[in-house]
Design a protein around this motif. Sequence first.
Motif, PDB file in Angstrom:
ATOM      1  N   SER A  56       7.661  -4.512   9.702  1.00 56.76           N
ATOM      2  CA  SER A  56       7.810  -3.487  10.729  1.00 56.76           C
ATOM      3  C   SER A  56       7.829  -2.115  10.072  1.00 56.76           C
ATOM      4  O   SER A  56       8.668  -1.831   9.212  1.00 56.76           O
ATOM      5  N   LEU A  57       6.883  -1.255  10.485  1.00 61.03           N
ATOM      6  CA  LEU A  57       6.747   0.064   9.876  1.00 61.03           C
ATOM      7  C   LEU A  57       6.616   1.142  10.943  1.00 61.03           C
ATOM      8  O   LEU A  57       6.203   0.866  12.076  1.00 61.03           O
ATOM      9  N   THR A  58       6.963   2.357  10.566  1.00 58.43           N
ATOM     10  CA  THR A  58       6.810   3.507  11.450  1.00 58.43           C
ATOM     11  C   THR A  58       5.547   4.260  11.063  1.00 58.43           C
ATOM     12  O   THR A  58       5.334   4.559   9.880  1.00 58.43           O
ATOM     13  N   VAL A  59       4.712   4.556  12.049  1.00 54.87           N
ATOM     14  CA  VAL A  59       3.460   5.267  11.799  1.00 54.87           C
ATOM     15  C   VAL A  59       3.762   6.723  11.431  1.00 54.87           C
ATOM     16  O   VAL A  59       4.427   7.436  12.187  1.00 54.87           O
ATOM     17  N   ALA A  60       3.275   7.148  10.277  1.00 53.60           N
ATOM     18  CA  ALA A  60       3.503   8.530   9.829  1.00 53.60           C
ATOM     19  C   ALA A  60       2.397   9.459  10.305  1.00 53.60           C
ATOM     20  O   ALA A  60       2.641  10.619  10.645  1.00 53.60           O
ATOM     21  N   GLY A  61       1.171   8.962  10.320  1.00 52.61           N
ATOM     22  CA  GLY A  61       0.030   9.749  10.765  1.00 52.61           C
ATOM     23  C   GLY A  61      -1.030   8.824  11.327  1.00 52.61           C
ATOM     24  O   GLY A  61      -1.086   7.643  10.972  1.00 52.61           O
ATOM     25  N   VAL A  62      -1.867   9.348  12.225  1.00 54.93           N
ATOM     26  CA  VAL A  62      -2.871   8.496  12.851  1.00 54.93           C
ATOM     27  C   VAL A  62      -4.124   9.309  13.156  1.00 54.93           C
ATOM     28  O   VAL A  62      -4.047  10.500  13.480  1.00 54.93           O
ATOM     29  N   GLU A  65       5.879   5.890  -1.273  1.00 55.78           N
ATOM     30  CA  GLU A  65       4.425   5.874  -1.408  1.00 55.78           C
ATOM     31  C   GLU A  65       3.799   5.908  -0.018  1.00 55.78           C
ATOM     32  O   GLU A  65       4.240   5.204   0.881  1.00 55.78           O
ATOM     33  N   THR A  66       2.802   6.757   0.140  1.00 54.55           N
ATOM     34  CA  THR A  66       2.070   6.818   1.403  1.00 54.55           C
ATOM     35  C   THR A  66       0.833   5.935   1.296  1.00 54.55           C
ATOM     36  O   THR A  66       0.059   6.051   0.340  1.00 54.55           O
ATOM     37  N   VAL A  67       0.672   5.051   2.258  1.00 57.26           N
ATOM     38  CA  VAL A  67      -0.473   4.128   2.250  1.00 57.26           C
ATOM     39  C   VAL A  67      -1.266   4.330   3.531  1.00 57.26           C
ATOM     40  O   VAL A  67      -0.705   4.438   4.619  1.00 57.26           O
ATOM     41  N   ARG A  68      -2.575   4.403   3.351  1.00 59.39           N
ATOM     42  CA  ARG A  68      -3.470   4.601   4.494  1.00 59.39           C
ATOM     43  C   ARG A  68      -4.249   3.320   4.754  1.00 59.39           C
ATOM     44  O   ARG A  68      -4.725   2.662   3.818  1.00 59.39           O
ATOM     45  N   PHE A 118      -4.523   4.945  10.076  1.00 55.88           N
ATOM     46  CA  PHE A 118      -3.134   5.359  10.219  1.00 55.88           C
ATOM     47  C   PHE A 118      -2.476   5.291   8.842  1.00 55.88           C
ATOM     48  O   PHE A 118      -2.968   4.624   7.928  1.00 55.88           O
ATOM     49  N   THR A 119      -1.380   6.018   8.690  1.00 59.11           N
ATOM     50  CA  THR A 119      -0.648   6.002   7.430  1.00 59.11           C
ATOM     51  C   THR A 119       0.800   5.625   7.680  1.00 59.11           C
ATOM     52  O   THR A 119       1.344   5.821   8.773  1.00 59.11           O
ATOM     53  N   VAL A 120       1.423   5.058   6.647  1.00 57.44           N
ATOM     54  CA  VAL A 120       2.851   4.753   6.680  1.00 57.44           C
ATOM     55  C   VAL A 120       3.454   5.173   5.344  1.00 57.44           C
ATOM     56  O   VAL A 120       2.752   5.283   4.338  1.00 57.44           O
ATOM     57  N   GLY A 121       4.751   5.412   5.362  1.00 51.68           N
ATOM     58  CA  GLY A 121       5.472   5.688   4.132  1.00 51.68           C
ATOM     59  C   GLY A 121       6.280   4.467   3.732  1.00 51.68           C
ATOM     60  O   GLY A 121       7.034   3.921   4.540  1.00 51.68           O
ATOM     61  N   LEU A 122       6.113   4.008   2.501  1.00 47.84           N
ATOM     62  CA  LEU A 122       6.804   2.816   2.026  1.00 47.84           C
ATOM     63  C   LEU A 122       7.904   3.199   1.045  1.00 47.84           C
ATOM     64  O   LEU A 122       7.641   3.853   0.036  1.00 47.84           O
TER      65      LEU A 122
END
Length: 203
Positions: free
Chosen positions: A145-151, A119-122, A156-160
Amino acid sequence: MFTGIVEELGEVVRTTSTGGDSALFALRGPLVTSDARHGDSIAVNGVCLTVVDVDGDVFTADVMGETLRRSALGALRPGDPVNLERAAALGSRLGGHLVQGHVDGVGEVTAREPAEQWETVRFRLPDTLARYVVEKGSITVDGVSLTVAGVGADWFTVGLIPTTLTLTTLGGRGVGDPVNLEVDVLAKYVERLLGPRLPGGDA
């Protein structure tokens, strides 16, 4: 110091005002209390708290007004789930990234996009933190701890992955919910060291 790898999904038992703008939090966490002692550090939704007392599988911690103002802990109520992580031990594996447990600001969930396997969360990003967040960099959200997917300028967004959705509070966060944010401390140190050499920096 922490790693941003949540050990346990705990629960708020009660919050008690201790005068002024501070409070005493009681939190249930069978795993993190198994070896907890007075003075130990436990991250609660990414906020480093000091253990005051342990009673069975419940520990208590003082939360100062400054912490309540700078984090989303003040919104917690009895029964709410919380991400719990004990302080990292020397020699342990660093599964996430270096996390201090010092919240830099509060963000907000603005969108969720389910996919087949993730799931992508913004999240909304405070202006003061935007310069520290980069694509493929690290960020801590509610202690995870998460990796930034988009900013972008203010997001910013992350993938969970399914494990994160199931074993942390992020799986249940809805649009509009506040989250604690801690940016990568290395980015802040680099800015401090290189500040005089950057455009607009002090001479």
